[in-house]
Design a protein around this motif. Sequence first.
Motif, PDB file in Angstrom:
ATOM      1  N   ASN A 346       0.300   1.436  -0.168  1.00  0.00           N
ATOM      2  CA  ASN A 346      -1.064   1.800   0.206  1.00  0.00           C
ATOM      3  C   ASN A 346      -1.077   2.539   1.537  1.00  0.00           C
ATOM      4  O   ASN A 346      -1.800   3.532   1.705  1.00  0.00           O
ATOM      5  N   MET A 347      -0.282   2.060   2.484  1.00  0.00           N
ATOM      6  CA  MET A 347      -0.168   2.753   3.761  1.00  0.00           C
ATOM      7  C   MET A 347       0.365   4.166   3.565  1.00  0.00           C
ATOM      8  O   MET A 347      -0.192   5.148   4.084  1.00  0.00           O
ATOM      9  N   VAL A 380       4.196   3.738  -7.183  1.00  0.00           N
ATOM     10  CA  VAL A 380       4.804   2.494  -6.700  1.00  0.00           C
ATOM     11  C   VAL A 380       3.771   1.372  -6.638  1.00  0.00           C
ATOM     12  O   VAL A 380       4.116   0.192  -6.712  1.00  0.00           O
ATOM     13  N   ARG A 381       2.490   1.723  -6.536  1.00  0.00           N
ATOM     14  CA  ARG A 381       1.441   0.708  -6.540  1.00  0.00           C
ATOM     15  C   ARG A 381       1.266   0.076  -7.922  1.00  0.00           C
ATOM     16  O   ARG A 381       0.518  -0.904  -8.070  1.00  0.00           O
ATOM     17  N   PRO A 386       1.333  -4.280 -10.490  1.00  0.00           N
ATOM     18  CA  PRO A 386       0.240  -3.612  -9.775  1.00  0.00           C
ATOM     19  C   PRO A 386      -0.232  -4.442  -8.584  1.00  0.00           C
ATOM     20  O   PRO A 386       0.051  -5.638  -8.477  1.00  0.00           O
ATOM     21  N   ASP A 387      -0.949  -3.767  -7.683  1.00  0.00           N
ATOM     22  CA  ASP A 387      -1.449  -4.431  -6.478  1.00  0.00           C
ATOM     23  C   ASP A 387      -2.155  -5.750  -6.802  1.00  0.00           C
ATOM     24  O   ASP A 387      -1.995  -6.750  -6.093  1.00  0.00           O
ATOM     25  N   GLU A 388      -2.962  -5.735  -7.856  1.00  0.00           N
ATOM     26  CA  GLU A 388      -3.780  -6.912  -8.167  1.00  0.00           C
ATOM     27  C   GLU A 388      -2.915  -8.139  -8.467  1.00  0.00           C
ATOM     28  O   GLU A 388      -3.264  -9.267  -8.085  1.00  0.00           O
ATOM     29  N   VAL A 389      -1.803  -7.936  -9.153  1.00  0.00           N
ATOM     30  CA  VAL A 389      -0.904  -9.049  -9.462  1.00  0.00           C
ATOM     31  C   VAL A 389      -0.285  -9.607  -8.187  1.00  0.00           C
ATOM     32  O   VAL A 389      -0.181 -10.822  -7.990  1.00  0.00           O
ATOM     33  N   HIS A 390       0.114  -8.713  -7.289  1.00  0.00           N
ATOM     34  CA  HIS A 390       0.734  -9.177  -6.047  1.00  0.00           C
ATOM     35  C   HIS A 390      -0.279  -9.869  -5.149  1.00  0.00           C
ATOM     36  O   HIS A 390       0.052 -10.859  -4.472  1.00  0.00           O
TER      37      HIS A 390
END
Length: 409
Positions: A346-347, A380-381, A386-390
């Motif tokens: 994200n950064m 990579v997100r 995906p972000d939501e899982v992490h």
Amino acid sequence: MDFGHSPRAQEYIERVSAFMRDHITPAEEAYHAQLTGGADWRQWRQPAIMEDLKAKARAAGLWNLFLPDPHHGAGLKVVEYAALAELMGHSLMAAEVFNCNAPDTGNMEVLHMYGTAAQQDRWLTQLLEGKIRSAFCMTEPAVASSDATNMQATAVPEGDDIVINGRKWFSSGIGHPNCQVLIFMGLTDPDADRHARHSMILVPLNTPGVKIQRMLPAFGTYDEPFGHGEVVFDNVRVPKENVIAGLGRGFEIAQGRLGPGRIHHCMRTIGAAERALSLMCARGDSRVAFGKPLTQLGGNVDIIADARMAIEQARLLTLKAAWMMDTVGVKAAMSEISQIKVVAPNMAQKVLDAAIQMHGALGATLDTPLTALAGYVRTVRIVDGPDEVHRRVVARFELGRQKAARDLA
């Protein structure tokens, strides 16, 4: 926590930096010019310049740097290799030059940690030498693969064979002209515990019944010469000796595979952000509008400052996760590993977007590496969860930690 580089790690950093500067960055234009282009992966060829660079890297002792085993790799700790992965992230072609590219790194780790002597002799040796490439077949188009227990493709014992059926996609690396072996993850026993139902199987690419249907574009490009394939497995038979570690151990292997790989991914995205920031600063200093350099206009100095601070924060968190893997193990670092998987890409996406904006129309072309790097960090997100899982993983650990603290109060 001490993130200072050991003398040996510092030496590798200096050598990889020099190799990147002297050989890889100057070769980027020629490398991309040697790619065939287009959707037909059967026409793809390995650029000759890549093989030349690989030979130079191996001769320089910059080879298999990701493996902590000193017999097969550099013998570096995860936190030590992290700095090298960041350097490789400056160029999308760099990781392969050092034989440190995904998914081969993860597949080599699987074979190194879980493979039999026969499996290692047949496949690991050639992968370590960079003679062949490999692919990892897990994601499926018909189910939400963010929950890997949804997998429907099957790997069922039948006599002395394993019979494989199903459809996979985004099987990265399968389009490479040197790809010869796949690691397939499939359902073996639907009645077992949900994390003991699946197995990992070695499947030579030329096995009857394996059919690549197409390469999937991501943001309009095919990631040549690796590709992301959609593959059909139609009654594919391989001997039981191709099972890795044993039937039902697919999830156990996956967890061992993903920990280091997520550090590698995140550090490469940080490297991509560093290159974007460097290009953004150079553009801002040299480009004049309304009688001033761009760095003296609007809020551009704030954008540059924010980018620097965000990169530093993401790097420190990623190094903490790597340090924890080295000191307390992957399981104890699961929250931190999930945190970096959200934070780092994200950064990098924000920094790359700012760099593209600073370049104006030029930033949207292929005349700079920005659009290719932006496509990489955006994907990579999604890959490796995906972000939501992490975020779900991080929240679960945090809720448990907070409850335990309340119970002790």
